[in-house]
Design an enzyme around this catalytic site. Structure first.
Site, mmCIF file in Angstrom:
data_model
loop_
_atom_site.group_PDB
_atom_site.id
_atom_site.type_symbol
_atom_site.label_atom_id
_atom_site.label_comp_id
_atom_site.label_asym_id
_atom_site.label_seq_id
_atom_site.Cartn_x
_atom_site.Cartn_y
_atom_site.Cartn_z
ATOM 1 N N GLY A 126 44.777 89.755 -38.232
ATOM 2 C CA GLY A 126 44.084 88.477 -38.127
ATOM 3 C C GLY A 126 42.663 88.563 -38.657
ATOM 4 N N LEU A 163 50.934 97.470 -30.841
ATOM 5 C CA LEU A 163 51.389 96.422 -31.771
ATOM 6 C C LEU A 163 50.372 95.288 -31.833
ATOM 7 C CD1 LEU A 163 55.145 95.390 -31.394
ATOM 8 C CD2 LEU A 163 53.953 96.147 -33.434
ATOM 9 N N GLY A 212 47.360 96.056 -33.839
ATOM 10 C CA GLY A 212 47.671 95.861 -35.255
ATOM 11 C C GLY A 212 47.642 94.389 -35.627
ATOM 12 N N HIS A 213 48.207 93.574 -34.762
ATOM 13 C CA HIS A 213 48.266 92.126 -34.963
ATOM 14 C C HIS A 213 46.839 91.540 -35.041
ATOM 15 C CE1 HIS A 213 49.584 88.003 -34.335
ATOM 16 N NE2 HIS A 213 48.972 87.923 -33.163
ATOM 17 N N ILE A 214 45.975 91.966 -34.110
ATOM 18 C CA ILE A 214 44.588 91.473 -34.111
ATOM 19 C C ILE A 214 43.891 91.898 -35.402
ATOM 20 C CG2 ILE A 214 42.330 91.700 -32.973
ATOM 21 C CD1 ILE A 214 43.914 92.129 -30.327
#
Ligand code: HEM
Ligand code: SF4
Ligand code: SF4
Lengths: 217, 311
Positions: A173, A165, A168-170
């Site tokens: 960004g 997760l 994916g978040h990075i």
């Protein structure tokens, strides 16, 4: 920086929570991966020799959990699902293909970010509970072996899921230009706010027109 | 590990792509055979084990049974278990069993261990912990179907019976075997020990112990410590000796199933992100409408004016 084109998106206290949590998370995740994928054993050396990494991992894990709980309190009211999140889901393909046209009624965080929020919060809670259970030095002896096995499996599944997760978040960004800078300085441009979080901009930012003070935090 | 080991068949947390040192893998499989019907519970084996291995556990307390210490510990690698039971005819039976590592052919401890080389399995069947590689995580405790390894509070390392690997390496029998005054413990090649067990089982059956048999459980691929039991049909009578020991499916799921699934998850996530970036390009913001203040934008570390350049 007296700049009417920039708006404060994330206060200093929240940015400090976020980046201190990230620093601890990296060390916890890399040492965890070193045990899960033995061929990646070298990752664990971010925390020193393997014996030391094993000692430090749970303590840093507790730090991650604690900081995330602070963030939970600070962020939860922005992450409750609302009716307009449906609009975002309906247009998910356009969002991903970067075709911005109509307004999607996106609040401070979009529906994808809200899923991430709840995913992180539930996985860290599972990691915390299972991590305490398998912590040999203090608590593991309190649990029967079959329960420990389930806790180990749960800890590995949740650890992997959380790391994926976060990757994916990075990526999001990196993809959405301006957001990492925004999380560091706290400020994003008005255009950025309008493009990515139109409803937040209209409800929270536009009405407060004469705002360009430089108040951090 | 001062001595060279060139007969390793399994090594914890080591993938199978690169072969282990096996120049001497012609070695014979060994086994220890414990005949519970000959054991008198004298605990000579416990003393011999402590003496040979230089272990000095703390003197414990009597907890109402003869088991002493009450359980295996990091400094007690074998314990005689004393279980009382009444048989169908109401006759009291005292079931003794020397508990310790079984040296499984498929060791759950080794499967669970995350530290490369902390657990080795040798061609002769011995499963040995290499304490200086151990990180003290305790996964071996969860992996073992027999509840054998114990983690020391003093040094955070796992300990258990070594089958006197150091004695066996120079052609000696384990210390417990040498000491046992009744001949209840024998040591030799696994084939010899199975023959000996067959003879003993016949004798016991001749004396009316119809349930007598050899305990060499197939669920863990057989063991290199075997028992002759008078009630081989009910192993669990002997202080919870598992009837059908095997590596738990939860441990298998964790170590055999989740690992490749997790690796695929990583590859898919990273490849997906990269492909998305190549296909869609950076998601930039068009800063033109507000018109004026480009200069400050740069100062604030925003990257919106390189709009289109890195896509
Ligand atoms: C930040 C989130 C965390 C992640 C991503 C994470 C990840 C991992 C991973 C992947 C492993 C190896 C599991 C395996 O080999 O299958 C592990 C082991 C372990 N984790 Fe975590 N973990 C986290 C938080 C925690 C917390 C909060 C605690 C304790 C309160 C904890 C305690 C442990 C323990 C005790 C182990 C076993 C090794 C050891 O003794 O250090 N973890 N973790
Ligand atoms: S405690 Fe030591 S031997 Fe046991 S699994 Fe962990 S590293 Fe391996
Ligand atoms: S009895 Fe337990 S500790 Fe001994 S080899 Fe088997 S799994 Fe490992």
């Amino acid at each position: 920086m007296d700049n009417s084109n920039l708006v404060l998106r994330t206060k200093l206290i929240d940015r400090l929570f976020h980046w201190s949590m990230v620093s601890c998370f990296m060390l916890v995740a890399l040492s965890g991966l070193s045990w899960f994928f033995p061929s990646l054993n070298w990752l664990g050396y971010v925390l020193g020799p393997p014996q030391l990494a094993r000692v430090l991992h749970p303590f840093l894990g507790i730090a991650v959990f604690t900081l995330l709980m602070c963030m939970f309190v600070r962020f939860v009211h922005h992450n409750l699902f609302v009716r307009t999140d449906l609009t975002w889901f309906k247009h998910i393909m356009e969002v991903l293909l970067n075709k911005h046209g109509q307004k999607l009624q996106i609040g401070k965080y979009n529906a994808g970010q809200k899923i991430l929020f709840w995913g992180i919060m539930s996985l860290i809670s599972l990691l915390f509970v299972s991590g305490l259970m398998i912590w040999r030095a203090y608590f593991a002896a309190l649990f029967p072996v079959p329960v420990l096995r389930l806790a180990l499996l749960a800890h590995s599944v949740a650890g992997l899921a959380l790391i994926l997760l976060v990757i994916g978040h990075i990526y999001m960004g990196i993809w959405v230009r301006g957001s990492i800078g925004g999380m560091i300085s706290g400020y994003v441009s008005r255009a950025w706010a309008r493009q990515h979080h139109d409803r937040w901009y209209e409800e929270e930012i536009a009405p407060t027109k004469p705002l360009p003070s430089k108040r951090h935090g | 590990m001062g001595m060279q080991s060139q007969d390793i068949i399994r090594r914890s947390a080591t993938n199978g792509l690169t072969p282990l040192p096996q120049a001497r893998s012609h070695e014979q499989e060994v086994a220890k055979l414990i005949d519970v019907s000959l054991c008198t519970g004298c605990k000579g084996c416990q003393v011999a084990c402590s003496e040979w291995n230089d272990l000095r556990d703390e003197v414990g307390h009597n907890v109402g049974v003869y088991d002493n210490p009450a359980d295996l510990t990091p400094e007690t690698w074998t314990v005689i278990r004393f279980d009382e039971r009444e048989d169908e005819a109401g006759k009291l039976e005292w079931l003794l069993r020397k508990e310790g590592c079984m040296h499984c052919a498929e060791p759950g401890c080794l499967k669970a261990c995350p530290s490369p080389g902390a657990i080795l399995q040798f061609a002769n069947g011995i499963v040995d912990f290499q304490s200086e590689q151990c990180i003290g995580c305790g996964y071996c405790v969860a992996g073992c179907p027999f509840d054998i390894p114990r983690i020391s509070k003093k040094d955070n390392r796992a300990y258990k019976c070594t089958l006197c690997a150091d004695r066996v390496a120079v052609g000696q029998e384990p210390a417990c075997v040498k000491t046992c005054p009744t001949g209840a413990i024998s040591f030799g090649s696994k084939a010899e020990m199975k023959d000996l067990a067959a003879t003993r089982v016949e004798e016991l059956k001749g004396r009316g112990h119809n349930g007598a048999g050899l305990y060499d459980p197939a669920g863990v691929g057989g063991t290199h410590v075997m028992y002759v039991l008078t009630h081989a049909d009910q192993p669990s009578l002997y202080h919870r000796l598992p009837d059908d020991p095997h590596i738990s499916p939860v441990v298998r799921g964790w170590k055999e199933w989740l690992k490749p699934v997790g690796a695929l998850g990583f590859i898919a996530t990273l490849a997906g992100a990269f492909a998305h970036y190549m296909g869609v390009g950076a998601n930039t913001t068009d800063e033109t409408p507000p018109a004026e203040p480009e200069k400050e934008l740069e100062d604030a570390g925003q990257g919106p004016n390189d709009n289109g350049r890195d896509a």
